[in-house]
Design a protein around this motif. Structure first.
Motif, PDB file in Angstrom:
ATOM      1  N   PRO A 142       0.853  -1.291   0.004  1.00  0.00           N
ATOM      2  CA  PRO A 142      -0.032   0.086   0.093  1.00  0.00           C
ATOM      3  C   PRO A 142       0.794   1.385  -0.086  1.00  0.00           C
ATOM      4  N   ASP A 143       1.900   1.053   0.535  1.00  0.00           N
ATOM      5  CA  ASP A 143       2.611   2.449   0.725  1.00  0.00           C
ATOM      6  C   ASP A 143       3.418   2.777  -0.488  1.00  0.00           C
ATOM      7  N   ARG A 144       3.937   1.697  -1.384  1.00  0.00           N
ATOM      8  CA  ARG A 144       4.645   1.809  -2.761  1.00  0.00           C
ATOM      9  C   ARG A 144       3.431   2.317  -3.519  1.00  0.00           C
ATOM     10  N   ASP A 145       2.173   1.585  -3.427  1.00  0.00           N
ATOM     11  CA  ASP A 145       1.550   1.891  -4.557  1.00  0.00           C
ATOM     12  C   ASP A 145       0.710   3.427  -4.099  1.00  0.00           C
ATOM     13  N   ALA A 148       3.329   5.795  -5.716  1.00  0.00           N
ATOM     14  CA  ALA A 148       3.395   5.778  -7.349  1.00  0.00           C
ATOM     15  C   ALA A 148       2.070   6.713  -7.791  1.00  0.00           C
ATOM     16  N   ALA A 149       0.734   6.437  -6.883  1.00  0.00           N
ATOM     17  CA  ALA A 149      -0.291   7.133  -7.292  1.00  0.00           C
ATOM     18  C   ALA A 149      -0.241   8.668  -7.071  1.00  0.00           C
ATOM     19  N   ARG A 154       1.291  13.944 -10.225  1.00  0.00           N
ATOM     20  CA  ARG A 154       1.852  14.948 -10.425  1.00  0.00           C
ATOM     21  C   ARG A 154       2.758  14.934 -11.930  1.00  0.00           C
ATOM     22  N   GLY A 155       2.049  14.027 -12.634  1.00  0.00           N
ATOM     23  CA  GLY A 155       2.412  13.988 -13.964  1.00  0.00           C
ATOM     24  C   GLY A 155       3.730  13.151 -14.227  1.00  0.00           C
ATOM     25  N   ARG A 159       6.018   3.277 -12.839  1.00  0.00           N
ATOM     26  CA  ARG A 159       5.349   2.145 -13.104  1.00  0.00           C
ATOM     27  C   ARG A 159       5.991   0.989 -12.082  1.00  0.00           C
ATOM     28  N   VAL A 160       5.089   0.062 -11.737  1.00  0.00           N
ATOM     29  CA  VAL A 160       5.690  -1.050 -10.676  1.00  0.00           C
ATOM     30  C   VAL A 160       5.912  -2.148 -11.754  1.00  0.00           C
ATOM     31  N   PRO A 161       7.437  -2.512 -11.546  1.00  0.00           N
ATOM     32  CA  PRO A 161       7.833  -3.382 -12.544  1.00  0.00           C
ATOM     33  C   PRO A 161       7.378  -4.793 -12.434  1.00  0.00           C
TER      34      PRO A 161
END
Length: 226
Positions: A142-145, A148-149, A154-155, A159-161
């Protein structure tokens, strides 16, 4: 390549679970069984120690994947292969065009020097930065996602590899301990490092990451070549 090497029905092939479901599928197509081994947390490639621990009398081969532009430890992997009589095959992800290599390394060095609050990749010898993969540390996915969101808002085209390791996919589910694979799947995020990125875009990446992941970077904003 596996079939040409004599690997087939009833054999086991050691493969990574961190991405590359196509490799596990290829093993199954020739009638062999994919056996998943853990990765090295720095290179994201198969860990030779984990590979050796996965070897059984039925093991016939190991497929070594070079990840994100970083080369696996082939010397140690071939030593494992020689000790156990294994076929050692290499698999390369999409390689960086030769004309972009210098620019990607330059941009990677720029990010290395300025990013705060994330763990930057260990460049290692010959890293081509096919992907620039950082770790967002926290309490798991959840923290990484969420990070990323927020970047995407912010443009920043991150991507999550690897969203789900192969050993947790329905067709290949294995109850096996792969702690480094699991941790990498929860923490890794690929940031843009394309040769086409401008100085302004690179600064925007740094600013957005640092605002989210830690204190704003302080220091030189020296320009780099484009």
């Amino acid at each position: 390549m596996l079939r040409a090497g004599g690997v087939g029905l009833g054999d086991e092939v050691v493969v990574p679970a961190f991405g590359n479901v196509d490799i596990a599928e290829a093993v199954v197509r020739i009638g062999a069984l994919p056996v998943f081994a853990d990765i090295d947390p720095v290179t994201y490639c198969l860990d030779p120690v984990a590979v050796e621990a996965a070897v059984t009398p039925r093991t016939a081969a190991v497929v070594v994947v070079h990840r994100f532009g970083r080369t696996a430890d082939l010397r140690r992997m071939h030593e494992v292969g020689q000790r156990h009589g294994l076929l050692v095959l290499e698999y390369h992800e999409t390689e960086v065009p030769r004309g972009e290599l210098a620019q990607r390394r330059e941009r990677a060095a720029y990010l290395d020097a300025r990013l705060r609050g994330v763990v930057t990749p260990d460049g290692g010898a010959g890293h081509t930065y096919q992907q620039y993969v950082v770790r967002v540390l926290g309490n798991g996915r959840p923290d990484r996602d969420a990070f990323a969101a927020a970047l995407r808002a912010r443009g920043i085209a991150c991507r999550v590899p690897v969203k789900t390791p192969v050993h947790r996919l329905p067709d290949f589910r294995r109850y096996v301990s792969l702690p480094e694979t699991e941790r990498a799947a929860q923490e890794t995020l690929a940031l843009p490092v394309d040769a086409s990125l401008t100085k302004r875009e690179m600064r925007r990446i740094v600013s957005a990451c640092n605002a989210l992941g830690g204190p704003m970077a302080v220091g030189s904003t020296a320009e780099f070549g484009v």
